[in-house]
Design a protein around this motif. Structure first.
Motif, PDB file in Angstrom:
ATOM      1  N   LEU A   1       0.823 -11.626  -3.585  1.00  0.00           N
ATOM      2  CA  LEU A   1       0.600 -11.252  -2.169  1.00  0.00           C
ATOM      3  C   LEU A   1       0.465  -9.787  -2.148  1.00  0.00           C
ATOM      4  CD1 LEU A   1       3.529 -13.225  -0.821  1.00  0.00           C
ATOM      5  CD2 LEU A   1       1.165 -13.763  -0.618  1.00  0.00           C
TER       6      LEU A   1
ATOM      7  N   ILE B   1      -0.922  -5.858   7.036  1.00  0.00           N
ATOM      8  CA  ILE B   1      -2.030  -7.174   6.697  1.00  0.00           C
ATOM      9  C   ILE B   1      -1.638  -7.413   5.385  1.00  0.00           C
ATOM     10  CG2 ILE B   1      -4.397  -7.621   6.278  1.00  0.00           C
ATOM     11  CD1 ILE B   1      -5.357  -5.719   8.301  1.00  0.00           C
TER      12      ILE B   1
ATOM     13  N   ALA C   1      -3.489 -13.784  -2.592  1.00  0.00           N
ATOM     14  CA  ALA C   1      -4.378 -13.700  -3.689  1.00  0.00           C
ATOM     15  C   ALA C   1      -4.083 -14.896  -4.996  1.00  0.00           C
ATOM     16  CB  ALA C   1      -4.424 -12.457  -4.527  1.00  0.00           C
TER      17      ALA C   1
ATOM     18  N   SER D   1       0.810  -1.332  -0.127  1.00  0.00           N
ATOM     19  CA  SER D   1      -0.131  -0.100  -0.063  1.00  0.00           C
ATOM     20  C   SER D   1       0.743   1.352   0.178  1.00  0.00           C
ATOM     21  CB  SER D   1      -1.073   0.043   1.278  1.00  0.00           C
ATOM     22  OG  SER D   1      -0.261  -0.225   2.293  1.00  0.00           O
TER      23      SER D   1
ATOM     24  N   ARG E   1      -2.461  -9.696   2.265  1.00  0.00           N
ATOM     25  CA  ARG E   1      -3.499 -10.318   1.364  1.00  0.00           C
ATOM     26  C   ARG E   1      -2.819 -11.289   0.464  1.00  0.00           C
ATOM     27  NH1 ARG E   1      -6.851  -7.356  -2.431  1.00  0.00           N
ATOM     28  NH2 ARG E   1      -5.497  -5.657  -2.178  1.00  0.00           N
TER      29      ARG E   1
ATOM     30  N   TYR F   1      -6.831   0.939  -6.004  1.00  0.00           N
ATOM     31  CA  TYR F   1      -7.034  -0.494  -5.492  1.00  0.00           C
ATOM     32  C   TYR F   1      -6.884  -1.481  -6.438  1.00  0.00           C
ATOM     33  CZ  TYR F   1      -8.597  -4.013  -2.136  1.00  0.00           C
ATOM     34  OH  TYR F   1      -8.588  -4.948  -1.225  1.00  0.00           O
TER      35      TYR F   1
ATOM     36  N   HIS G   1      -0.569  -4.691   3.259  1.00  0.00           N
ATOM     37  CA  HIS G   1      -1.312  -3.262   3.599  1.00  0.00           C
ATOM     38  C   HIS G   1      -0.555  -2.799   4.856  1.00  0.00           C
ATOM     39  CE1 HIS G   1      -4.634  -3.469   1.118  1.00  0.00           C
ATOM     40  NE2 HIS G   1      -4.569  -4.929   0.948  1.00  0.00           N
TER      41      HIS G   1
ATOM     42  N   TYR H   1      -7.506  -5.344  -7.163  1.00  0.00           N
ATOM     43  CA  TYR H   1      -8.139  -6.299  -6.511  1.00  0.00           C
ATOM     44  C   TYR H   1      -7.597  -7.746  -6.950  1.00  0.00           C
ATOM     45  CZ  TYR H   1     -12.151  -2.942  -6.263  1.00  0.00           C
ATOM     46  OH  TYR H   1     -13.009  -1.905  -6.055  1.00  0.00           O
ATOM     47  N   ASP H   2      -6.892  -7.737  -8.041  1.00  0.00           N
ATOM     48  CA  ASP H   2      -6.214  -8.814  -8.354  1.00  0.00           C
ATOM     49  C   ASP H   2      -5.032  -8.590  -9.142  1.00  0.00           C
ATOM     50  OD1 ASP H   2      -7.644  -8.065 -10.569  1.00  0.00           O
ATOM     51  OD2 ASP H   2      -8.665  -9.972 -10.924  1.00  0.00           O
TER      52      ASP H   2
ATOM     53  N   GLU I   1       0.397 -18.437  -1.573  1.00  0.00           N
ATOM     54  CA  GLU I   1       0.066 -19.174  -0.418  1.00  0.00           C
ATOM     55  C   GLU I   1       0.863 -20.364  -0.272  1.00  0.00           C
ATOM     56  OE1 GLU I   1      -3.900 -20.965  -0.868  1.00  0.00           O
ATOM     57  OE2 GLU I   1      -4.059 -21.531   1.763  1.00  0.00           O
TER      58      GLU I   1
END
Lengths: 294, 332
Positions: B146, B156, B160, B123, B158, B139, B149, B141-142, B165
């Motif tokens: 990773l 944080i 994706a 971010s 995220r 922003y 934030h 969305y995809d 993962e």
């Protein structure tokens, strides 16, 4: 991956034959060295290829032949830039690179059952020759076929035997010729065929052709120098041709042929269009909504 | 995760490949290879050259040619890269490039590099030139694996993609975010939203750019424009390239290469015989603004992601937002 490479790596093709067409234009017949590829190579009237001269570069050339006609791929090339000059220095048996075919094509199937009007100016005859051959090879599926061809002089006329044949015998289509320079050949032809030949730019032929044209039931295909389109389209408009049945093919700089390099982008913010993959054939209806197309 | 655990995250990412991140280089920032977290400046605003350089190189050889045998694809050693610390605007820009380079005719060079690149977003806070909020590209969305934030002392994270993962499997430095963390996130986003100074009236941008292309309002800017093409080079969605061929001195072997091109150069729309479809600087100027004002139909994203690079790096000081607002009639 294989498929992607095919579109990016030029395939070697041998020059089978070179025919002198005018002082600056030659017709090249080509065959892929890879026989299987040669057999599977399919193209339609209006499509183009990217032609490479080894070590010099690549250029965009429209295919000027219909595959309904047996024989090799034919490209008509005007000697005008670096690559085309290099190509003109090559001889029969030399090998060049080809990628393609790219782009869409004239809607020859949709045109079945209708009359066909071809309007060409100068080099614009090259892509339209494929349409003419296609239509003549499936003659019974089409109505009246008329060709309006604007040239500078006899010397600069492309595919002379083919476009002048209707003056000699029944060739399945009607040919109208306009010429700009003083030219003994055409002056003589005009004297014998005043209803088919006229001095001036291609639009002067409409008056001669009008009595054979049925705008309600005709597909018109147009190709020529950029300046020609506006005038020809205006004449077609005036006669009530539907913008959806009038097709043009456009020329732009192209590097990739598949919508990446960005050179052929036309249209504004609301209509960004790639001539290479969304065209090169556009209907007049499309052209009206793509700014800068014509 | 705690910000102090950044080195641990980087070593987990190194399992995938080389890590490249924003590094301060002279006056500006640049994406470069980094070995440790402290080499990076994660509070950067924008790099000069956008991340597109990883997928379409400024200049690259694409084919080898032998004057007797013809062309073959130049293959490069496959290399995995982690692009660390991309902002939402750059991630959205890559999505636009993807839609062009990996469409029904995937570009083999782009596609293989893209597939081997893991993207980690971060971010950011806008400076005076950022207008991604106006473009709806503030922003992501995809389009990433990773995303970090910033919520003060920690991030944080995220996740994706499955790829992202699996790299985090067994990462003991990760904790489940708590209610307060999400409140800090909301606070951060509120603060960020309030910081944008520039606003491009973008709601009807394509129509405006299109319908006003003849407007005299362009002239003031066209007369200042040097037609140097800097804006194209620093633009994260400009993807035009030109192609050249070179032969070595033996006249036996050569290469075909491509280079970034610019629609501000006279040669861009020049065709055989010397005819030019955009002969004047006015034509080329308006063309670029039209191109940038369009919407990419595949992604629904605008071609301009509001990163502000073209304004910051314009030697004539032409401001992208001011030009369009002015043509729209908002400014002046």
């Amino acid at each position: 991956m294989e498929l992607q490479e095919e579109q990016f790596v030029p395939k070697p093709a041998e020059i089978l034959d070179i025919r002198e067409m005018t002082s600056i234009e030659r017709l090249f017949s080509l065959r892929f060295l890879d026989e299987e590829y040669e057999r599977s190579f399919r193209y339609m009237p209006g499509q183009f290829v990217q032609l490479s001269v080894y070590g010099v570069g690549e250029t965009t050339i429209s295919i000027c032949r219909s595959q309904t006609r047996p024989g090799p791929l034919e490209l008509l090339v005007r000697r005008v830039g670096r690559v085309t000059n290099a190509l003109h220095r090559l001889r029969r048996g030399d090998v060049v690179g080809l990628r393609g075919p790219f782009g869409n094509w004239f809607p020859v199937e949709e045109m079945e059952g209708s009359d066909v009007l071809l309007i060409a100016g100068g080099l614009g005859m090259a892509p339209l020759r494929g349409v003419l051959q296609y239509v003549l090879d499936r003659r019974e599926r089409y109505g009246d076929v008329n060709l309006l061809y604007g040239v500078k002089s006899y010397e600069e006329t492309l595919f002379r035997e083919e476009v002048l044949e209707p003056f000699e015998r029944d060739s399945g289509f009607r040919s109208f010729i306009s010429f700009e320079k003083d030219d003994p050949f055409y002056e003589e032809l005009m004297r014998r065929n005043p209803e088919r030949v006229r001095k001036g730019v291609v639009t002067v032929l409409f008056e001669l052709a009008d009595r054979y044209l049925d705008p309600k039931n005709t597909y018109a295909v147009v190709c020529g120098p950029p300046v020609m389109y506006r005038f020809v389209l205006r004449e077609l408009d005036r006669r009530g041709f539907s913008p959806r049945k009038v097709y043009v093919t456009l020329e732009r700089r192209m590097r990739c042929g598949v919508g990446k390099c960005g050179h052929c982008i036309i249209g504004g913010a609301t209509s960004i269009t790639y001539v290479c993959k969304d065209g090169p054939v556009f209907s007049y209806f499309d052209v009206l909504s793509i700014r800068g197309a014509i | 995760m705690s910000k102090g655990d950044l080195p641990k995250l980087l070593s987990a990412l190194k399992e995938f490949g080389e890590v490249h991140g924003p590094v301060r280089y002279g006056k500006f920032h640049s994406f470069r290879r980094v070995d440790s977290a402290d080499e990076m400046d994660l509070s950067y605003t924008r790099t000069m050259i956008p991340p597109k350089k990883y997928f379409v190189r400024p200049r690259e050889e694409i084919l080898r040619v032998n004057l007797r045998r013809g062309y073959e694809l130049l293959r490069e050693e496959p290399r995995n890269i982690v692009l660390f610390g991309l902002h939402a605007c750059d991630i959205n820009a890559i999505k636009v490039l993807d839609s062009i380079y990996m469409d029904e005719h995937p570009d083999p060079y782009y596609a293989s590099r893209r597939e081997r690149t893991l993207i980690v977003g971060i971010s950011c806070l806008p400076d005076d030139e950022c207008f991604c909020r106006s473009m709806g590209t503030d922003y992501a969305y995809d389009g990433f694996d990773l995303f970090l934030h910033d919520i003060g002392e920690s991030y944080i994270l995220r996740v994706a993609s499955e790829r992202g993962e699996s790299l985090l499997e067994g990462a003991d430095f990760l904790k489940k975010p708590e209610r307060e963390d999400f409140m800090r996130l909301a606070e951060f986003e509120r603060r960020r939203a309030s910081m944008f100074k520039k606003e491009l009236i973008s709601s009807h941008l394509p129509d405006v750019a299109d319908s006003l292309h003849d407007s005299d309002a362009w002239n003031e800017y066209v007369s200042r424009c040097l037609a140097c093409g800097s804006c194209n080079l620093v633009c994260p969605t400009c993807r035009c390239y030109d192609v050249f061929e070179r032969v070595d001195l033996s006249l036996e072997n050569g290469v075909r290469e491509r280079r970034w091109d610019s629609c501000f150069l006279r040669s861009h729309a020049l065709v055989a015989g010397g005819l030019n479809f955009r002969p004047t600087r006015f034509d080329r100027f308006v063309h670029r603004y039209n191109c940038k004002s369009g919407i990419n139909v595949e992604t629904g994203l605008p071609y301009c992601v509001g990163c502000g690079r073209c304004t910051v790096f314009c030697p004539a000081g032409i401001d992208h937002v001011e030009v369009l607002n002015s043509v729209w009639g908002v400014v002046r």
